[in-house]
Design a protein around this motif. Sequence first.
Motif, PDB file in Angstrom:
ATOM      1  N   UNK A  76       0.851  -1.189   0.000  1.00 11.38           N
ATOM      2  CA  UNK A  76       0.000   0.000   0.000  1.00 11.38           C
ATOM      3  C   UNK A  76       0.886   1.237   0.000  1.00 11.38           C
ATOM      4  N   UNK A 120      13.799   5.983  -2.231  1.00  8.96           N
ATOM      5  CA  UNK A 120      12.936   5.804  -1.059  1.00  8.96           C
ATOM      6  C   UNK A 120      12.628   4.331  -0.846  1.00  8.96           C
ATOM      7  N   UNK A 123      15.377   1.485   1.099  1.00 12.31           N
ATOM      8  CA  UNK A 123      15.291   1.183   2.534  1.00 12.31           C
ATOM      9  C   UNK A 123      13.878   0.835   2.996  1.00 12.31           C
ATOM     10  N   UNK A 124      12.862   1.522   2.447  1.00 13.44           N
ATOM     11  CA  UNK A 124      11.538   1.359   3.063  1.00 13.44           C
ATOM     12  C   UNK A 124      10.884   0.034   2.706  1.00 13.44           C
ATOM     13  N   UNK A 127      10.741  -2.599   5.282  1.00 13.79           N
ATOM     14  CA  UNK A 127       9.795  -2.481   6.391  1.00 13.79           C
ATOM     15  C   UNK A 127       8.530  -3.251   6.056  1.00 13.79           C
ATOM     16  N   UNK A 129       4.314  -4.167   6.600  1.00 13.74           N
ATOM     17  CA  UNK A 129       2.962  -3.732   6.952  1.00 13.74           C
ATOM     18  C   UNK A 129       2.826  -2.225   7.080  1.00 13.74           C
ATOM     19  N   UNK A 130       2.310  -1.755   8.211  1.00 13.69           N
ATOM     20  CA  UNK A 130       1.961  -0.336   8.273  1.00 13.69           C
ATOM     21  C   UNK A 130       3.188   0.559   8.279  1.00 13.69           C
ATOM     22  N   UNK A 131       4.357   0.040   8.640  1.00  9.27           N
ATOM     23  CA  UNK A 131       5.538   0.898   8.614  1.00  9.27           C
ATOM     24  C   UNK A 131       5.834   1.349   7.193  1.00  9.27           C
ATOM     25  N   UNK A 133       3.609   1.638   4.740  1.00 11.85           N
ATOM     26  CA  UNK A 133       2.564   2.601   4.367  1.00 11.85           C
ATOM     27  C   UNK A 133       2.886   3.974   4.936  1.00 11.85           C
ATOM     28  N   UNK A 134       3.334   3.977   6.191  1.00 15.15           N
ATOM     29  CA  UNK A 134       3.634   5.251   6.839  1.00 15.15           C
ATOM     30  C   UNK A 134       4.786   5.955   6.160  1.00 15.15           C
ATOM     31  N   UNK A 135       5.828   5.190   5.799  1.00 11.23           N
ATOM     32  CA  UNK A 135       6.968   5.841   5.160  1.00 11.23           C
ATOM     33  C   UNK A 135       6.542   6.434   3.816  1.00 11.23           C
ATOM     34  N   UNK A 137       3.602   7.412   3.020  1.00 11.78           N
ATOM     35  CA  UNK A 137       2.716   8.522   3.353  1.00 11.78           C
ATOM     36  C   UNK A 137       3.533   9.777   3.685  1.00 11.78           C
ATOM     37  N   UNK A 138       4.526   9.603   4.561  1.00 10.92           N
ATOM     38  CA  UNK A 138       5.348  10.748   4.963  1.00 10.92           C
ATOM     39  C   UNK A 138       6.190  11.219   3.784  1.00 10.92           C
ATOM     40  N   UNK A 139       6.673  10.284   2.972  1.00 10.30           N
ATOM     41  CA  UNK A 139       7.430  10.670   1.783  1.00 10.30           C
ATOM     42  C   UNK A 139       6.602  11.595   0.909  1.00 10.30           C
TER      43      UNK A 139
ATOM     44  N   UNK B  92      -2.839  -3.971   9.674  1.00  5.92           N
ATOM     45  CA  UNK B  92      -2.618  -2.612  10.155  1.00  5.92           C
ATOM     46  C   UNK B  92      -2.599  -1.608   9.025  1.00  5.92           C
ATOM     47  N   UNK B  93      -2.116  -2.028   7.853  1.00  2.41           N
ATOM     48  CA  UNK B  93      -2.008  -1.102   6.731  1.00  2.41           C
ATOM     49  C   UNK B  93      -3.393  -0.666   6.258  1.00  2.41           C
ATOM     50  N   UNK B 272      11.269   9.600   9.183  1.00  2.00           N
ATOM     51  CA  UNK B 272      11.531   8.521   8.238  1.00  2.00           C
ATOM     52  C   UNK B 272      12.817   7.812   8.624  1.00  2.00           C
ATOM     53  N   UNK B 275      12.275   5.482  11.417  1.00  2.50           N
ATOM     54  CA  UNK B 275      11.552   4.260  11.057  1.00  2.50           C
ATOM     55  C   UNK B 275      12.474   3.256  10.387  1.00  2.50           C
ATOM     56  N   UNK B 276      13.471   3.774   9.641  1.00  2.00           N
ATOM     57  CA  UNK B 276      14.407   2.856   9.002  1.00  2.00           C
ATOM     58  C   UNK B 276      15.326   2.207  10.023  1.00  2.00           C
TER      59      UNK B 276
END
Lengths: 345, 289
Positions: A76, A120, A123-124, A127, A129-131, A133-135, A137-139, B92-93, B272, B275-276
């Motif tokens: 996602x 991007x 690295x992402x 990660x 599941x939601x991590x 998605x969050x990255x 999103x923030x990106x 969760x996503x 970010x 998180x990494x």
Amino acid sequence: MTGGVDRDAQPAASGGLRAAARRRGGWVWWWAVAAAGAALPWLFPSIAHRNLLVLAGINAILVTSLDLLIGYAGLLSLGHAGFWGIGAYTSAALVADYGAPFPLALLAAGALAAACGLFIGYPSLRLRSHYFVLVTFITGIVITLLLTSLVGLTRGPMGLPGIPFATLSLPRVFTYTFNTFRSKVGYYYLVLACLLGALALKEWVGRSRMGRALVALREDEDLAAAVGIDTHRYKLLAFGMSTAMAGIAGSLYAHYTTFLSPDGFTFVTSFDLFVMDMVGGAGTAAGPLIGPALLTTLRDLLRSISPVLAEIVFGVFLIVTIAFFPAGLVGAWRALRAGRAWSRP
Amino acid sequence: MDIAVQLLVNGIFISSLYALVALGLTLIFGVMGIADFAQGALYMLGAYVAFYVTRLWGLSYFLSLPCAMLAAGAIGVLDHLVVYRPLRRHGGATTFVAALGILLILQNAALWTFGGQFKLLRSPFGDAKLTILGAVVTYHQAFVMLVTAALIGGVWLFLKRTKPGKALRAMSQNPEAAQLVGISGARLATATFAIAGALAGAAGALISPMQAFDPNIGALVILKSFAITIFGGMGSVPGAIGGALVVGLAETAATAYLAAEYADLVAFALMIAIMFVRPQGLFRRAAPA
């Protein structure tokens, strides 16, 4: 599993015959889309409708690129509008400031968006599941902030006006400028060609080793890795392809509207693209066409009532879709034809 | 020296608001595993409830605070019952995207009903201020910090001393084991959403006389609070409070010494990066609370 989109499992290819029919069927369907797409502007002669056709086409390219991630890999991404914006601004700057020919700018837009995507994604995509998605999103938010604050490049919140029209030329043979203010039809066919390219790429990926790897890792990432699939590499490849397509869609958008502003590329747009994919049906062939066509039209209709209404309706659509029609309209239609209740997880 | 003290005071003031929202976020994440962005809308709602209760009904600002908490808590529970509970089998996503959907729905609904113009409430303390160590603190700022301290203290006592509080901690440490010993997950989840919503609503009501607001204020606050829960480790209560102090102070310093828009950029880039490198948060995720 990365991402949590639940869907009808793809019908298992039982036997070679059925698989072969499905394979051929996919391309018949592609030709049908091409024919129907070619006929559409002649059914809608008004300029407002043709404008919607072009915008829906660009959205369909974006949603197709997003579906490569959501539908196949279960990734996602909520930062897609950011990559779209990168492509749009790249192409606009190349043509307006450096006089680059449009086809080159189109490719460069895709290349730069893909480069950012890989940067991007590398690295992402490790990660889960939601991590992830969050990255993304923030990106997306960071990209919007950059588009707003790098005033020297983008003119910031004032917006970038006067982007030249797309021009196709072969020296001394012909030159054609897509003046989108006067006629939308020519540009519509350009968008349609790119959309058909995107659909073909997605179809091809789906049938390739890569597509099978993506579906495998969507279902169970650890298991996929255990049987020797380089999950990170395939995810990265898909992410690069997807962001490249988004960048190309950005170029198409920039030379269509000839005006760009960071407002068009916020997380709300990313969210809308996501909703279009889910409502149409993530992971299906027709979903990324039906979703954008339907919701782009709906947004236009709702705008005449109130501009804020569209976002409310989109939000409700999304939640209802996730809860009751996880495979979108296409999935609901399939379930209806299969004569069973609404597909529930 | 004076400037440093002033920045410290302003930083703590901003931190206290972030801490309230982040605390709710982290509780929900601990119990439900949801990154509930809709809390941003509850924050916004708190500000509007405070505004309309004082302006239209003529109630005291002090009474509007519990009203805002009640309303935001109720909407939070509603979000849970109508959206998150039916979706609880999804990953969760997916719920995160649904949360974003709720945020956009509520934000645009507010835009529709309240209009887009900025609103500002009058503080019951007026402009009265006091000076501590050369730093100027308005009465309202002091009031906000006191109320925040009381609310956080209340949540802390609830988590440490009461039975449902202990159940909540058990749930966020090990959901299966908690259910095995007879803790009702469903009721606990509802309670968590009520508490988190009330905290977010309180934060919104507290800020409304300090800063002009429109329906979009929630989005930035929830992002910052989210950064805080990531700094602190999602699900950790001391992490949320510590993270709020870090982000609030850093933001105040960055706005003072850098341009404000770069302050946001730096915060998100840092988020970010964390998180990494440390997806479990800067402060180790030991037992929450």
